[in-house]
Scaffold this active site. Structure first.
Site, PDB file in Angstrom:
ATOM      1  N   GLY A  94      40.292 -18.344  -6.045  1.00 26.75           N
ATOM      2  CA  GLY A  94      40.137 -17.184  -6.923  1.00 26.75           C
ATOM      3  C   GLY A  94      38.882 -17.210  -7.769  1.00 26.75           C
ATOM      4  N   GLN A 139      43.873 -31.080  -5.789  1.00 26.38           N
ATOM      5  CA  GLN A 139      42.468 -31.399  -5.543  1.00 26.38           C
ATOM      6  C   GLN A 139      41.643 -31.556  -6.827  1.00 26.38           C
ATOM      7  OE1 GLN A 139      41.918 -27.533  -3.304  1.00 26.38           O
ATOM      8  NE2 GLN A 139      39.865 -27.671  -4.125  1.00 26.38           N
ATOM      9  N   HIS A 168      32.452 -15.519  -2.231  1.00 19.37           N
ATOM     10  CA  HIS A 168      33.786 -15.242  -1.693  1.00 19.37           C
ATOM     11  C   HIS A 168      33.794 -13.899  -0.954  1.00 19.37           C
ATOM     12  CE1 HIS A 168      34.716 -17.763  -5.347  1.00 19.37           C
ATOM     13  NE2 HIS A 168      35.405 -18.411  -4.447  1.00 19.37           N
ATOM     14  N   SER A 206      28.081 -20.313  -8.226  1.00 20.21           N
ATOM     15  CA  SER A 206      29.258 -21.109  -8.568  1.00 20.21           C
ATOM     16  C   SER A 206      29.796 -20.519  -9.852  1.00 20.21           C
ATOM     17  CB  SER A 206      28.854 -22.571  -8.814  1.00 20.21           C
ATOM     18  OG  SER A 206      29.864 -23.233  -9.561  1.00 20.21           O
TER      19      SER A 206
END
Ligand code: PAF
Length: 297
Positions: free
Chosen positions: A25, A55, A31, A179
């Site tokens: 998300g 993770q 994305h 990012s």
């Protein structure tokens, strides 16, 4: 676009060739490019949205991970998703998983060495997505180059009939890889962070000019970081399929860097081929939607 909270409901709504875009998300253009690529190649596009606690090796990192479901649902729909699989934790992990999924040969170096347990946590959740959603295609970004190697090998070793598709990194116009962590960079940090891509592009230029030595290519990237006082966790050229460091560019590879810019940990890479070609990613023409719609981590 339909929102489905269970594996069974998602599977039941799929038709024809199913393309899966696994995510945690808080979408940016990277994305959305994965979803658009899936749209071109699959009849049904499933986007999974699950912040996978397994993770995160740092609980603080998990706690501050950005979540904005409505924003993500609207962006996924506009990029062409048919289904948003957004399971609650008890659907993904009805019990704390007793199973371990580990690819030690692909996880020993790079992120695997610096984020203990991270890649094993990725392998468990991706194996569950492969098994539970049964896609024909799965789309992952090249920005997480070691993860891409791992999820490709995972499908092959466990005989999942899935083709894994690696997609280019999306970058700001000045080269900074997208990012959600970028929004936490200070103005000075934002300037310093450009050294990651500058270094990688300098190495790609050297490869195009004939340089094949791993040490020389790593040195070209590291020099840009040193010049602005950014300390690298690693700068490493690795075989693309195995994510293991190699001394010469004699097979498909990636040159990867991880560095802390202030408190923010960033990773980036360029893919390199022995004939001197490089994949530097795709560049945005305007600032990322990360800066216009909320904050990421
Ligand atoms: O790359 C990510 O966002 C995650 O590691 C993934 C593949 C969705 C697994 O949680």
């Amino acid at each position: 676009m339909r929102i489905a909270p269970t594996f069974a409901a998602t599977r039941a709504a799929c038709r024809g060739t199913v393309g899966l875009v696994p995510t945690m998300g808080f979408f940016h253009e990277g994305h959305l490019a994965l979803i658009e690529t899936a749209r071109e190649q699959a009849d049904t596009v499933v986007v999974s949205l699950f912040v996978n606690p397994l993770q995160f090796n740092d609980p603080a990192d998990l706690a501050r991970y950005p979540r904005d479901f409505d924003r993500d649902a609207s962006l996924a729909e506009s990029a062409g998703a048919d289904l948003l699989f957004a399971p609650p934790p008890e659907e993904m992990y009805p019990e704390p998983p007793a199973v371990r999924v580990s690819l030690p040969a692909l996880s020993a170096e790079l992120e695997g060495a610096h984020r203990p347990g991270h890649l094993d946590g990725v392998a468990v959740v991706v194996a569950k997505l492969y098994a539970g959603l049964q896609p024909h295609l799965a789309f992952f970004g090249r920005k997480d180059a070691q993860q891409l190697a791992l999820v490709t090998r995972l499908a092959a070793d466990l005989s999942f009939p899935i083709r894994v598709v690696g997609c280019p990194t999306l970058r700001e116009a000045d080269g900074l890889a997208l990012s959600s962590r970028n929004v936490f960079l200070t103005p000075e940090g934002r300037v310093s962070a450009r050294a990651l891509s500058r270094g990688l592009f300098a190495a790609a230029d050297a490869a195009a000019a004939g340089e094949r030595s791993g040490a020389a290519l790593e040195g070209a990237a590291a020099a840009e970081l040193e010049a602005v006082g950014v300390s690298a966790e690693y700068v490493a050229m690795a075989a693309a399929a195995e994510a293991v460091r190699i001394p010469r560019l004699d097979r498909p590879a990636f040159l990867a860097v991880a560095a802390r810019v202030g408190a923010i940990r960033l990773i980036d890479n360029v893919f390199l081929w022995p004939d001197g070609r490089a994949d530097r990613g795709r560049f945005l023409e305007r600032p990322s939607l990360l800066y216009s719609k909320g904050k990421g981590c």
